[in-house]
Motif scaffolding. Structure first.
Motif, PDB file in Angstrom:
ATOM      1  N   ARG A 472       0.830  -1.209   0.000  1.00  0.00           N
ATOM      2  CA  ARG A 472       0.000   0.000   0.000  1.00  0.00           C
ATOM      3  C   ARG A 472       0.866   1.262   0.000  1.00  0.00           C
ATOM      4  O   ARG A 472       0.581   2.224  -0.716  1.00  0.00           O
ATOM      5  N   MET A 473       1.927   1.260   0.758  1.00  0.00           N
ATOM      6  CA  MET A 473       2.795   2.443   0.801  1.00  0.00           C
ATOM      7  C   MET A 473       3.559   2.611  -0.503  1.00  0.00           C
ATOM      8  O   MET A 473       3.766   3.737  -0.973  1.00  0.00           O
ATOM      9  N   VAL A 474       3.999   1.503  -1.104  1.00  0.00           N
ATOM     10  CA  VAL A 474       4.683   1.587  -2.404  1.00  0.00           C
ATOM     11  C   VAL A 474       3.741   2.178  -3.449  1.00  0.00           C
ATOM     12  O   VAL A 474       4.140   3.046  -4.248  1.00  0.00           O
ATOM     13  N   THR A 709      11.226   1.705   2.423  1.00  0.00           N
ATOM     14  CA  THR A 709      12.514   1.716   1.719  1.00  0.00           C
ATOM     15  C   THR A 709      12.924   0.310   1.295  1.00  0.00           C
ATOM     16  O   THR A 709      13.362   0.088   0.162  1.00  0.00           O
ATOM     17  N   ASP A 710      12.782  -0.654   2.203  1.00  0.00           N
ATOM     18  CA  ASP A 710      13.130  -2.042   1.860  1.00  0.00           C
ATOM     19  C   ASP A 710      12.250  -2.562   0.724  1.00  0.00           C
ATOM     20  O   ASP A 710      12.728  -3.277  -0.169  1.00  0.00           O
ATOM     21  N   ALA A 711      10.952  -2.211   0.754  1.00  0.00           N
ATOM     22  CA  ALA A 711      10.045  -2.673  -0.296  1.00  0.00           C
ATOM     23  C   ALA A 711      10.422  -2.071  -1.650  1.00  0.00           C
ATOM     24  O   ALA A 711      10.356  -2.748  -2.684  1.00  0.00           O
ATOM     25  N   LEU A 712      10.817  -0.786  -1.667  1.00  0.00           N
ATOM     26  CA  LEU A 712      11.214  -0.149  -2.921  1.00  0.00           C
ATOM     27  C   LEU A 712      12.505  -0.753  -3.468  1.00  0.00           C
ATOM     28  O   LEU A 712      12.663  -0.922  -4.680  1.00  0.00           O
ATOM     29  N   ARG A 713      13.433  -1.084  -2.582  1.00  0.00           N
ATOM     30  CA  ARG A 713      14.696  -1.685  -3.037  1.00  0.00           C
ATOM     31  C   ARG A 713      14.504  -3.103  -3.558  1.00  0.00           C
ATOM     32  O   ARG A 713      15.292  -3.588  -4.373  1.00  0.00           O
ATOM     33  N   ALA A 714      13.452  -3.763  -3.057  1.00  0.00           N
ATOM     34  CA  ALA A 714      13.214  -5.148  -3.462  1.00  0.00           C
ATOM     35  C   ALA A 714      12.487  -5.257  -4.795  1.00  0.00           C
ATOM     36  O   ALA A 714      12.313  -6.362  -5.312  1.00  0.00           O
ATOM     37  N   ARG A 715      12.030  -4.122  -5.351  1.00  0.00           N
ATOM     38  CA  ARG A 715      11.275  -4.185  -6.616  1.00  0.00           C
ATOM     39  C   ARG A 715      12.166  -4.627  -7.764  1.00  0.00           C
ATOM     40  O   ARG A 715      13.344  -4.320  -7.803  1.00  0.00           O
TER      41      ARG A 715
END
Length: 715
Positions: A472-474, A709-715
């Motif tokens: 949701r935040m991404v 931040t971790d979710a964005l880097r994992a994309r």
């Protein structure tokens, strides 16, 4: 034919055919732009002082109001409205860049942020300078707000009797001698901001010079430790203001009571949390047996108006603030003084009001603030405590502190000002001793993390909820990045500059703040707060199992939990295993709570104390145990430390271990790391530690920033 001109929305002029005259540097919006550029420049050079923070808040308020006005102004055509909104977006973007450099400014943007007098005055001045008429409520210099507790105030009958007869302990009604600061080289400087920053930078240990005690003998055969006797000796020598910030467990209650006796500060008012009222009465009877003590309950029907020591809790202070301010106290002790860090709360206002009235009618009263954790989130948590002690007022240092600062001959721009200013404040009465330095006989304390895997449906559900929160935040981040100045970012003051090939960390923080703020208001739905509660519920059985194992192997154990349902699970587990326990909760009466504490301390068959982290985390002495289990994480290191120090106290003869149960591979582990990082703030400010100071932004926000931040880097 001459064109008529009319006043435009930004304070400039517009011709009748809609074309603006060349007055781009006039009006409110250009003034806001200049002001925010000035603040942005200051924050690049270092932390903002109070004047810079005030300007930041006022610009944000006016941008918000101007946007709403421009959108509602039907006299503007679409082109003019879009132009005005675009200019306001530019100011909002600069505000966001500034807040990204100093994240403590984000709290000033909250809808419920306090708008102090200085901000209201600056806002009025900026509106007038731009040719705008302030709203009527802005014109009045002082707005008198009704006191929400006034109609509940009471005066106990015995207090009336004392005020009428007053045969003993005549209050000192003489006019105190006040020393007004003289004009000096510091008269035009903003000083409170540099003073707070001086403590953030650290330095030598924060303890005033204390006299050598002549005796360690206390009343009734009790023996004081040397660090306790030093404070009593200082009070006997005439020192009258103390921020007693010894680490928890070093006997601050005894020091305060004996200091009041040495200073002859009777009658003495003691303001405490509700859960420790009974304990304070017991301690007063033990340490100062010649001075009667009375405890205020409810409307005060049982109060002894002629007692020397009056103990009242924060929760009912609103009912008694009137007569407490008029009784003629010669001393005031505020226990767990970090409870008043929020100056806008009724609790803080009432405490400060009583303190001011005591100073107004008593010459040189004894004023003591007691707290083992004076810093919770930010060095500005000092502000209310310093004001309670009379060192500062809302805007500036008071006479004694100003006199000391002037004597340094320095200004805030001089390299040596902050160390000298820090020393000046410490000399007013900061006393901070660590157990390792003054109580070597107290065994060591350690915090051991106990990672647990959340298996089964509960674990899968929690991990799925965390992934959904990150998703949701991404999505919100990507939408904001694409829409730029429309949609969710409209008027939010975000810096959404394009960051090629990377992550826009300013926008990450803004999205995390949106999520945090919405979660705090939400009554349902999945968010970081509900997730932490679910993690606590999932860990409850595991924490109880481990506590039961400890109880069988080492003896008495204290288990702390944040939520009632977690306590319920733990108690059910102990009951099923035949382990006797004592329950200490916030909804218990004083009598029940004390009976349960006594059962744990005195009955060898009661193996476990199941304690509420908030209700039992202060004021209790549970040193009969040496092991603590933290079933749930707090949001602050201070709350965690207070809980552990119910066991790690003077009189403890065994090493203390706190077992912190952490759900591995969840946000629980991230929060544990953040809590440990923030622990450096108090160490640096008060103990002279070189530990790195973590961001003063709250743990909830930082946890969401890490998750996104971790979710964005994992994309």
């Amino acid at each position: 034919m001459a064109r008529r001109s009319q006043r435009g929305p930004g304070g400039g002029t517009a011709t009748r055919d809609g074309r603006r005259a060349r007055t781009d540097e006039q009006g409110l919006v250009p003034a806001l732009a200049r002001a925010v550029r000035d603040v942005e420049g200051k924050v690049r050079r270092g932390p903002l002082g109070s004047s810079g923070r005030t300007t930041f808040q006022v610009v944000a308020l006016l941008v918000r109001e101007e946007r709403a006005r421009a959108k509602a102004d039907e006299s503007l055509n679409e082109s003019r409205r879009n132009e005005q909104l675009k200019r306001l977006d530019g100011v909002a973007t600069a505000l966001a860049r500034t807040a990204a450099r100093d994240t403590t400014l984000l709290q000033l943007l909250a809808d419920d942020a306090e708008v102090p007098f200085e901000a209201r005055e600056l806002k009025r001045e900026m509106l007038l300078a731009a040719g705008h008429e302030p709203p009527p409520e802005e014109v009045t210099r002082t707005v008198v707000q009704p006191d929400p507790g006034a109609e509940r105030r009471v005066v106990p009958r015995s207090v009336v009797s004392r005020q009428l007869s007053n045969p003993f302990l005549v209050p000192d009604f003489s006019t105190p001698v006040t020393r007004e600061p003289r004009p000096s080289h510091l008269s035009d400087w903003e000083l409170l901001g540099p003073l707070f920053r001086a403590f953030e930078e650290g330095g030598a240990s924060s303890c005033m010079e204390l006299p050598e005690p002549s005796s360690l003998q206390g009343p009734g055969g009790h023996v004081l430790m040397k660090h306790q006797a030093e404070v009593v000796a200082a009070a006997a020598a005439g020192h009258r203001t103390f921020l007693l910030a010894d680490e928890p467990g070093l006997g601050k209650t005894a020091q305060a009571l004996l200091a009041a006796q040495a200073a002859k500060a009777y009658p003495l008012l003691v303001v405490v949390p509700n859960v420790v009222k009974t304990n304070w009465a017991r301690e007063a009877e033990m340490w100062t047996p010649g001075h009667p003590v009375t405890v205020v309950h409810g409307d005060g029907d049982t109060v002894d108006g002629f007692a020397d020591v009056v103990v009242v809790n924060y929760e009912i202070l609103d009912r008694h603030v009137g007569w407490l301010g008029d009784l003629g106290f010669r001393g005031m002790v505020v226990d767990e003084a970090h409870f008043i860090k929020n100056k806008s709360s009724q609790r803080s206002r009432h405490v400060l009001q009583v303190a001011d009235r005591i100073r107004a009618r008593t010459v040189n009263p004894l004023m003591m603030a007691l707290t083992g954790t004076p810093l919770i989130n930010d060095v500005e948590d000092f502000r209310a405590i310093w004001q309670l002690l009379g060192w500062i007022d809302d805007k500036k240092p008071r006479a004694d502190l100003m006199h000391s600062l002037v004597a340094t001959g320095l200004t805030p721009v001089d390299p040596g000002f902050r160390p000298a200013a820090r020393a000046s404040v410490i000399d007013l009465g900061i006393v901070r001793r660590r157990k390792v330095d003054v109580a070597a006989d107290i065994p060591a304390r350690r915090v051991a993390d106990l990672p647990v895997e959340l298996d089964g449906e509960a674990g899968r559900s929690i991990r799925a909820a965390e992934r959904e929160l990150a998703r949701r935040m991404v999505q919100r981040y990507e939408t904001a990045l694409v829409t730029r100045t429309s949609g969710p970012l409209s008027g939010a003051g975000a810096d959404v500059s394009d960051v090629s090939g990377g992550i826009d960390h300013d926008l990450v923080r803004l999205v995390a703040r949106w999520e945090r703020d919405e979660a705090a208001k939400a009554e349902s739905g999945e968010n970081v707060f509900s997730m932490m509660r679910r993690i606590g519920q999932a860990k409850a059985g595991l924490a109880a199992d481990y506590t039961a194992q400890l109880a069988h192997s080492v003896g008495k154990v204290v288990l702390f939990a944040k939520h009632v349902d977690v306590m319920d699970v733990a108690e059910q587990t102990f009951a099923q295993r035949g382990i006797r326990f004592a329950s200490i909760r916030g909804d218990q009466t004083r009598t029940v709570r004390q009976r349960n504490v006594d059962a744990f301390v005195q009955d060898p068959e009661v193996a476990v104390a199941v304690c509420s982290l908030t209700a039992a985390g202060v004021g209790l002495n549970l040193q009969v145990a040496s092991d603590v289990v933290l079933a749930e994480l707090s949001w602050t290191d201070a709350e965690q430390t207070q809980a552990i120090d119910r066991v790690h106290r003077i009189g403890q003869d065994r090493p203390v271990t706190a077992w912190r149960v952490i759900a591995a591979q969840t946000v629980d582990a991230r929060i544990a790391t953040l809590i440990d990082a923030k622990a450096g703030l108090a160490a640096r400010a008060l103990d002279g530690s070189d530990a790195e100071v973590a961001s003063s932004a709250d743990v909830q926000l930082e946890a969401l920033v890490l998750l996104l931040t971790d979710a964005l880097r994992a994309r």
